[in-house]
Design a protein around this motif. Sequence first.
Motif, short mmCIF file in Angstrom:
data_model
loop_
_atom_site.label_atom_id
_atom_site.label_comp_id
_atom_site.label_asym_id
_atom_site.label_seq_id
_atom_site.Cartn_x
_atom_site.Cartn_y
_atom_site.Cartn_z
N THR A 141 0.75 -0.29 -1.47
CA THR A 141 -0.16 -1.24 -0.85
C THR A 141 -0.05 -1.14 0.66
O THR A 141 0.79 -0.39 1.19
CB THR A 141 0.17 -2.67 -1.34
N TRP A 142 -0.88 -1.89 1.37
CA TRP A 142 -0.82 -1.96 2.83
C TRP A 142 0.55 -2.48 3.24
O TRP A 142 0.96 -3.55 2.80
CB TRP A 142 -1.93 -2.92 3.29
N THR A 143 1.28 -1.71 4.05
CA THR A 143 2.68 -2.03 4.36
C THR A 143 2.95 -1.89 5.85
O THR A 143 2.42 -0.98 6.50
CB THR A 143 3.61 -1.08 3.56
N VAL A 144 3.74 -2.80 6.37
CA VAL A 144 4.03 -2.86 7.80
C VAL A 144 5.53 -2.89 8.02
O VAL A 144 6.25 -3.59 7.31
CB VAL A 144 3.38 -4.13 8.40
N ALA A 145 5.99 -2.11 9.01
CA ALA A 145 7.40 -2.18 9.42
C ALA A 145 7.50 -3.13 10.61
O ALA A 145 6.74 -3.02 11.56
CB ALA A 145 7.88 -0.78 9.81
N THR A 146 8.45 -4.07 10.54
CA THR A 146 8.62 -5.02 11.63
C THR A 146 9.68 -4.51 12.59
O THR A 146 10.52 -3.68 12.22
CB THR A 146 9.04 -6.42 11.11
N PRO A 147 9.66 -5.02 13.85
CA PRO A 147 10.64 -4.52 14.83
C PRO A 147 12.09 -4.78 14.42
O PRO A 147 12.99 -4.07 14.84
CB PRO A 147 10.30 -5.31 16.10
N SER A 148 12.33 -5.79 13.58
CA SER A 148 13.72 -6.10 13.20
C SER A 148 14.20 -5.27 12.01
O SER A 148 15.28 -5.52 11.48
CB SER A 148 13.83 -7.59 12.86
N GLY A 149 13.39 -4.29 11.58
CA GLY A 149 13.81 -3.46 10.46
C GLY A 149 13.34 -4.01 9.13
O GLY A 149 13.71 -3.51 8.07
N GLY A 150 12.53 -5.06 9.16
CA GLY A 150 11.99 -5.63 7.94
C GLY A 150 10.73 -4.91 7.49
O GLY A 150 10.22 -4.03 8.19
N VAL A 151 10.23 -5.30 6.32
CA VAL A 151 9.02 -4.70 5.76
C VAL A 151 8.10 -5.81 5.26
O VAL A 151 8.56 -6.76 4.61
CB VAL A 151 9.38 -3.76 4.58
N HIS A 152 6.84 -5.71 5.60
CA HIS A 152 5.82 -6.63 5.08
C HIS A 152 4.93 -5.86 4.12
O HIS A 152 4.30 -4.88 4.52
CB HIS A 152 4.92 -7.18 6.20
N ARG A 153 4.87 -6.28 2.85
CA ARG A 153 3.93 -5.68 1.90
C ARG A 153 2.83 -6.68 1.63
O ARG A 153 3.12 -7.80 1.20
CB ARG A 153 4.65 -5.34 0.59
N TYR A 154 1.59 -6.26 1.87
CA TYR A 154 0.45 -7.16 1.70
C TYR A 154 -0.13 -6.97 0.29
O TYR A 154 -0.50 -5.86 -0.07
CB TYR A 154 -0.66 -6.81 2.68
N TYR A 155 -0.23 -8.06 -0.47
CA TYR A 155 -0.89 -8.00 -1.78
C TYR A 155 -2.03 -9.01 -1.80
O TYR A 155 -1.96 -10.06 -1.16
CB TYR A 155 0.11 -8.30 -2.91
N THR A 156 -3.06 -8.70 -2.56
CA THR A 156 -4.20 -9.61 -2.63
C THR A 156 -3.99 -10.62 -3.74
O THR A 156 -3.36 -10.35 -4.76
CB THR A 156 -5.51 -8.85 -2.88
N THR A 157 -4.54 -11.81 -3.51
CA THR A 157 -4.42 -12.90 -4.49
C THR A 157 -5.80 -13.40 -4.91
O THR A 157 -5.92 -14.42 -5.56
CB THR A 157 -3.65 -14.09 -3.88
N GLU A 158 -6.85 -12.64 -4.55
CA GLU A 158 -8.20 -13.13 -4.84
C GLU A 158 -8.48 -13.19 -6.33
O GLU A 158 -9.38 -13.88 -6.77
CB GLU A 158 -9.24 -12.22 -4.16
N HIS A 159 -7.70 -12.44 -7.13
CA HIS A 159 -7.90 -12.44 -8.57
C HIS A 159 -7.19 -13.62 -9.25
O HIS A 159 -7.27 -13.78 -10.45
CB HIS A 159 -7.42 -11.12 -9.18
N LEU A 160 -6.47 -14.42 -8.46
CA LEU A 160 -5.69 -15.51 -9.04
C LEU A 160 -6.42 -16.84 -8.95
O LEU A 160 -7.23 -17.04 -8.06
CB LEU A 160 -4.35 -15.66 -8.30
N THR A 161 -6.10 -17.73 -9.87
CA THR A 161 -6.68 -19.08 -9.80
C THR A 161 -5.67 -20.05 -9.20
O THR A 161 -6.03 -21.15 -8.83
CB THR A 161 -7.08 -19.57 -11.21
#
Length: 323
Positions: A141-161
């Motif tokens: 998925t769309w993924t971002v590295a943060t300056p502190s060495g962390g990782v952000h993984r973006y997931y969609t929730t539009e299919h959820l109620t």
Amino acid sequence: MSTPTRWTSTHAGSTAAEHHHGALLATALEYAARGWHVFPLIPGSKRPATPRHAATDCDGSDPWCRGGHTGWEQRATTDPDRITRAWTTAPYGVGIACGPSGLLVIDTDTPKPGATAAASGEETLASLVAAHDGAASLPETWTVATPSGGVHRYYTTEHLTTTLGNTAGRLGALIDTRGTGGYVVAPPTTTPAGRYDGTADAEAAPLPAWLVQQLTPRPAAPSSPRELRPVTHRSAYLRAVLTKEAAHVSEATEGGRNHALFAAACCLGELIAGGSLTDSDATATLLDACAGHIANGAFTEAEAWATVRSGFRRGASKPRTAA
Ligand SMILES: [Zn+2]
């Protein structure tokens, strides 16, 4: 009032700072085109640029707050004009409001310096994935590295109620999640700690079901989620359209399934653009209609979802209302 500083990305003598400023605006516009709601962050900081006051200090003098306090989540936008105006005035960092964007971001961090033998959020997440999904890793998925060495993984929730809020440590140590009421600092924002960088230039994938279960605030209701979807507000015409399009999809045979799904998504996309139908209701209807094809292995949920998004984009060019 001073004149707003203008940047010109193609200017021959543009400095690195001007180039970065241009990249911030261009990227904010790209996120908005994906349907992600962006808002400016104070340059060099992770904090929202507006409002400049807390809800408890709101005196209504901010034009946005005339009808009551309006926070960054409500101010976040996909409107290219508003984005261009905001980012032309200053090199703001880019915040993405997860809730209105239909995103749930998994945020892993590294142990603080000096912490002894603690597992990183990434290591803990990998164990969780293996335990719950039997897979080696989360869906790409769309993924971002943060300056502190962390990782952000973006997931969609539009299919959820269900609405997923923020969590801190619920999945495991050094794993937070950002949903409704939360935001992420997005590339190419730079803070004194460094720069946020995209590492996987993929479409954001739907949040895997086992994570939805882990992150749902209350134990799941005994009835299935699809029974909880509100249907009473729909007109008879709209119900008929949804039933017909769902049938076209579920009854499509080999070779025609993807086309049927795309055509149905175009049709519903026109109604979404016309304001007769919500994106999440239309997505849920189409993904439900695909359930048999997904179970047969004709396509994956991610492929079905991508076709739906593409149909909605096509439909958006022909807005239509259901009487
Ligand atoms: Zn206010």
